[in-house]
Design an enzyme around this catalytic site. Structure first.
Site, short mmCIF file in Angstrom:
data_model
loop_
_atom_site.label_atom_id
_atom_site.label_comp_id
_atom_site.label_asym_id
_atom_site.label_seq_id
_atom_site.Cartn_x
_atom_site.Cartn_y
_atom_site.Cartn_z
N LYS A 165 -12.03 3.71 1.70
CA LYS A 165 -10.93 2.96 1.10
C LYS A 165 -11.55 1.79 0.33
O LYS A 165 -11.67 0.68 0.84
CB LYS A 165 -10.01 2.48 2.23
CG LYS A 165 -8.71 1.88 1.81
CD LYS A 165 -7.85 1.62 3.04
CE LYS A 165 -6.56 0.96 2.65
NZ LYS A 165 -5.68 0.74 3.80
N TYR A 170 -15.35 26.01 -2.63
CA TYR A 170 -15.15 24.56 -2.78
C TYR A 170 -13.73 24.26 -3.26
O TYR A 170 -13.12 23.29 -2.83
CB TYR A 170 -16.14 23.96 -3.79
CG TYR A 170 -17.57 24.32 -3.56
CD1 TYR A 170 -18.23 23.93 -2.39
CD2 TYR A 170 -18.28 25.05 -4.50
CE1 TYR A 170 -19.56 24.26 -2.18
CE2 TYR A 170 -19.61 25.39 -4.30
CZ TYR A 170 -20.24 24.99 -3.14
OH TYR A 170 -21.54 25.32 -2.93
N GLU A 180 0.83 -1.22 0.00
CA GLU A 180 0.00 0.00 0.00
C GLU A 180 0.86 1.26 0.00
O GLU A 180 0.54 2.24 -0.67
CB GLU A 180 -0.92 0.02 1.22
CG GLU A 180 -1.97 -1.07 1.22
CD GLU A 180 -2.78 -1.08 2.50
OE1 GLU A 180 -4.00 -0.85 2.40
OE2 GLU A 180 -2.19 -1.29 3.57
N GLU A 200 -7.30 6.80 9.87
CA GLU A 200 -7.71 7.66 10.98
C GLU A 200 -6.75 8.85 11.11
O GLU A 200 -7.18 9.99 11.33
CB GLU A 200 -7.73 6.87 12.29
CG GLU A 200 -8.82 5.82 12.39
CD GLU A 200 -8.48 4.47 11.76
OE1 GLU A 200 -9.19 3.50 12.06
OE2 GLU A 200 -7.52 4.39 10.97
#
Length: 122
Positions: A100, A54, A22, A74
């Site tokens: 994810k 935005y 990853e 997190e």
């Protein structure tokens, strides 16, 4: 307060995760952001200076999310929340959801992730 600016489905490629693969190859993450702020002035003035753009939210969130490599989403979500509160002083509270969709789990699922909420002064 019930006013909010939101950005949903912000797709970012980043290198977060516990597994070596990853952090080497990276993967797609999807962020949903909700910024609570008083929009009463903007609703009357029709001026960008009375709200949060935005494009600015996307820029701050993207930079904060990609700035470091995190093992946990997190931590990445917390960094995004902190960056938004620092950049936009009239935002009272922010909710950050990090999804994810390609998590390395041996199961069929749409996505996994976390939602955190941070408030100014809390």
């Amino acid at each position: 307060m019930s006013d909010a600016v939101f950005v949903n489905g912000l797709v970012i490629h980043a290198y977060h995760g516990v597994l070596e693969h990853e952090s080497r190859v990276g993967q797609t993450f999807i962020l949903d952001l909700t910024l609570d702020l008083d929009l009463s002035a903007a609703s009357v003035s029709d001026k960008l200076m009375d709200t949060v753009g935005y494009d600015q939210v996307v820029a701050v969130a993207s930079e904060a999310f990609q700035k470091h490599r995190y093992r946990l989403v997190e931590a990445a979500a917390g960094n995004v929340a902190s960056a938004i509160l620092a950049a936009f002083t009239h935002v009272a509270r922010v909710r950050v959801t990090v999804r994810k969709p390609h998590a390395p789990i041996a199961a069929v699922f749409t996505d996994v992730g976390v939602t955190i909420e941070r408030a100014r002064g809390a």
